[in-house]
Design a protein around this motif. Structure first.
Motif, PDB file in Angstrom:
ATOM      1  N   ASN A 116      -0.707  -7.205   6.642  1.00 17.11           N
ATOM      2  CA  ASN A 116       0.684  -7.392   6.271  1.00 17.11           C
ATOM      3  C   ASN A 116       1.253  -6.071   5.803  1.00 17.11           C
ATOM      4  O   ASN A 116       0.888  -5.540   4.759  1.00 17.11           O
ATOM      5  N   ASP A 117       2.140  -5.468   6.594  1.00 17.72           N
ATOM      6  CA  ASP A 117       2.730  -4.178   6.233  1.00 17.72           C
ATOM      7  C   ASP A 117       4.047  -4.329   5.496  1.00 17.72           C
ATOM      8  O   ASP A 117       4.770  -3.356   5.281  1.00 17.72           O
ATOM      9  N   GLY A 118       4.372  -5.573   5.095  1.00 17.05           N
ATOM     10  CA  GLY A 118       5.594  -5.814   4.349  1.00 17.05           C
ATOM     11  C   GLY A 118       6.807  -6.056   5.203  1.00 17.05           C
ATOM     12  O   GLY A 118       7.886  -6.335   4.684  1.00 17.05           O
ATOM     13  N   LYS A 119       6.679  -5.922   6.524  1.00 19.17           N
ATOM     14  CA  LYS A 119       7.821  -6.138   7.410  1.00 19.17           C
ATOM     15  C   LYS A 119       8.110  -7.628   7.537  1.00 19.17           C
ATOM     16  O   LYS A 119       7.198  -8.436   7.710  1.00 19.17           O
ATOM     17  N   ARG A 120       9.360  -7.969   7.459  1.00 16.44           N
ATOM     18  CA  ARG A 120       9.765  -9.376   7.607  1.00 16.44           C
ATOM     19  C   ARG A 120       9.519  -9.840   9.036  1.00 16.44           C
ATOM     20  O   ARG A 120      10.024  -9.249   9.979  1.00 16.44           O
ATOM     21  N   THR A 121       8.718 -10.905   9.188  1.00 11.34           N
ATOM     22  CA  THR A 121       8.421 -11.451  10.513  1.00 11.34           C
ATOM     23  C   THR A 121       8.650 -12.963  10.457  1.00 11.34           C
ATOM     24  O   THR A 121       7.766 -13.721  10.051  1.00 11.34           O
ATOM     25  N   PRO A 122       9.828 -13.418  10.841  1.00 14.69           N
ATOM     26  CA  PRO A 122      10.195 -14.821  10.641  1.00 14.69           C
ATOM     27  C   PRO A 122       9.745 -15.737  11.784  1.00 14.69           C
ATOM     28  O   PRO A 122       9.424 -15.291  12.889  1.00 14.69           O
TER      29      PRO A 122
ATOM     30  N   GLY B 295       9.540 -27.455   5.474  1.00 16.26           N
ATOM     31  CA  GLY B 295       8.115 -27.175   5.542  1.00 16.26           C
ATOM     32  C   GLY B 295       7.822 -25.692   5.675  1.00 16.26           C
ATOM     33  O   GLY B 295       6.898 -25.166   5.032  1.00 16.26           O
ATOM     34  N   LEU B 296       8.595 -24.992   6.503  1.00 12.58           N
ATOM     35  CA  LEU B 296       8.407 -23.553   6.646  1.00 12.58           C
ATOM     36  C   LEU B 296       8.680 -22.831   5.341  1.00 12.58           C
ATOM     37  O   LEU B 296       7.914 -21.949   4.921  1.00 12.58           O
ATOM     38  N   LEU B 297       9.774 -23.192   4.678  1.00 15.19           N
ATOM     39  CA  LEU B 297      10.126 -22.538   3.423  1.00 15.19           C
ATOM     40  C   LEU B 297       9.116 -22.838   2.329  1.00 15.19           C
ATOM     41  O   LEU B 297       8.771 -21.961   1.526  1.00 15.19           O
ATOM     42  N   ALA B 298       8.598 -24.067   2.306  1.00 14.46           N
ATOM     43  CA  ALA B 298       7.584 -24.428   1.312  1.00 14.46           C
ATOM     44  C   ALA B 298       6.293 -23.643   1.525  1.00 14.46           C
ATOM     45  O   ALA B 298       5.554 -23.373   0.573  1.00 14.46           O
ATOM     46  N   ALA B 299       6.032 -23.270   2.784  1.00 15.51           N
ATOM     47  CA  ALA B 299       4.832 -22.490   3.101  1.00 15.51           C
ATOM     48  C   ALA B 299       5.044 -20.998   2.882  1.00 15.51           C
ATOM     49  O   ALA B 299       4.145 -20.196   3.144  1.00 15.51           O
TER      50      ALA B 299
ATOM     51  N   LEU C  17       4.766 -28.222  12.845  1.00 17.69           N
ATOM     52  CA  LEU C  17       4.157 -27.149  12.058  1.00 17.69           C
ATOM     53  C   LEU C  17       2.683 -26.976  12.405  1.00 17.69           C
ATOM     54  O   LEU C  17       2.163 -25.847  12.404  1.00 17.69           O
ATOM     55  N   ASP C  18       1.989 -28.078  12.718  1.00  9.53           N
ATOM     56  CA  ASP C  18       0.603 -27.967  13.170  1.00  9.53           C
ATOM     57  C   ASP C  18       0.511 -27.108  14.426  1.00  9.53           C
ATOM     58  O   ASP C  18      -0.380 -26.262  14.561  1.00  9.53           O
ATOM     59  N   ALA C  19       1.421 -27.353  15.364  1.00  4.15           N
ATOM     60  CA  ALA C  19       1.419 -26.596  16.615  1.00  4.15           C
ATOM     61  C   ALA C  19       1.668 -25.114  16.369  1.00  4.15           C
ATOM     62  O   ALA C  19       1.200 -24.262  17.125  1.00  4.15           O
ATOM     63  N   ALA C  20       2.411 -24.822  15.303  1.00  2.00           N
ATOM     64  CA  ALA C  20       2.692 -23.426  14.935  1.00  2.00           C
ATOM     65  C   ALA C  20       1.636 -22.867  13.981  1.00  2.00           C
ATOM     66  O   ALA C  20       1.726 -21.707  13.585  1.00  2.00           O
ATOM     67  N   ARG C  21       0.683 -23.704  13.607  1.00  6.00           N
ATOM     68  CA  ARG C  21      -0.390 -23.326  12.674  1.00  6.00           C
ATOM     69  C   ARG C  21       0.162 -22.887  11.313  1.00  6.00           C
ATOM     70  O   ARG C  21      -0.312 -21.917  10.707  1.00  6.00           O
ATOM     71  N   VAL C  22       1.160 -23.610  10.875  1.00  4.02           N
ATOM     72  CA  VAL C  22       1.727 -23.393   9.546  1.00  4.02           C
ATOM     73  C   VAL C  22       1.209 -24.492   8.627  1.00  4.02           C
ATOM     74  O   VAL C  22       1.390 -25.678   8.925  1.00  4.02           O
ATOM     75  N   PRO C  23       0.557 -24.161   7.531  1.00  8.63           N
ATOM     76  CA  PRO C  23       0.003 -25.194   6.647  1.00  8.63           C
ATOM     77  C   PRO C  23       1.093 -26.018   5.971  1.00  8.63           C
ATOM     78  O   PRO C  23       2.165 -25.513   5.642  1.00  8.63           O
TER      79      PRO C  23
END
Length: 225
Positions: free
Chosen positions: A2-8, A28-32, A200-206
């Motif tokens: 993680n180089d600190g660059k925003r990657t949305p 869900g994304l924001l909570a993660a 979110l599962d498909a995106a592998r976001v917990p």
């Protein structure tokens, strides 16, 4: 690294019925702790107004987004508190084809189209790029980034099925907005959250949006002591 660059994650909302699905995915994304870039199509604004009574306006998007995400699937206006999570959301107008995400050089983790109308499915499958949502989806495919397309339509005609196969062959995840009942749903929000959780599962976001299957029959049934 993680180089600190925003990657949305880029979330595209098309004109299909199902704006509560989009709201649940965004929460869900924001909570993660994920950054989010948001594209709301012109047609989806009509659907959002019809399903929630909320007008989504370019000039007041943050205020309108806060009202939308606070609303429960049952229409309760203050079901969720998201006021402290909207700081890392960036909004791009659907007609802005010069927006950052329209270029493959723009850093992004991938794109989630939820809900996805059959028109959006066709446009992405055919590479039409008639608005920013379709353009970003095409860019996501060409850059080999994850693309999840949550199709919300029934029944499906042959042409749409062909477009869905084309998306699958191009590397997208085609995910029908199909709630399941094994998670013990007792409320409309539970059904909405199940679909959002699968996106979110498909995106592998917990996330913790639904109860996962653990191989125990009746595990979701309430038991008396």
């Amino acid at each position: 690294m993680n180089d600190g660059k925003r990657t949305p994650w880029i979330v595209g909302v098309s004109g299909a019925s199902g704006t509560p699905y989009a709201a649940a995915v965004l929460r869900g994304l924001l909570a993660a702790g994920e950054s989010v870039d948001l594209v709301v199509s012109r047609a989806s604004r009509l659907t959002l107004l019809d399903e929630t009574g909320i007008s989504f306006r370019d000039a007041h998007w943050r205020e309108d987004l806060a009202a939308w995400l606070a609303r429960g699937a049952d229409g309760k206006p203050d079901a969720f508190d998201v006021s402290d999570r909207l700081g890392d959301v960036r909004y791009w107008a659907a007609g802005d084809l010069a927006a950052g995400p329209s270029s493959g050089s723009y850093p992004a983790k991938g794109m989630l189209v939820v809900p996805a109308s059959t028109a959006a499915v066709a446009g992405v499958a055919l590479g039409l790029s008639k608005d920013l949502l379709q353009r970003v989806a095409s860019v996501t495919l060409k850059e080999r980034r994850p693309l999840v397309v949550a199709v919300r339509e029934t029944p499906l005609n042959g042409q749409t099925l062909k477009h869905m196969v084309a998306l699958d062959e191009a590397g997208a995840v085609v995910l029908p907005a199909s709630p399941a009942f094994y998670a013990g749903a007792t409320h409309i929000q539970d059904l909405v959250d199940f679909v959002a959780g699968r996106v979110l599962d498909a995106a592998r976001v917990p996330h913790r949006l639904y109860r996962r299957w653990e191989g125990e029959l009746g595990g979701a049934t309430p038991r008396s002591d």
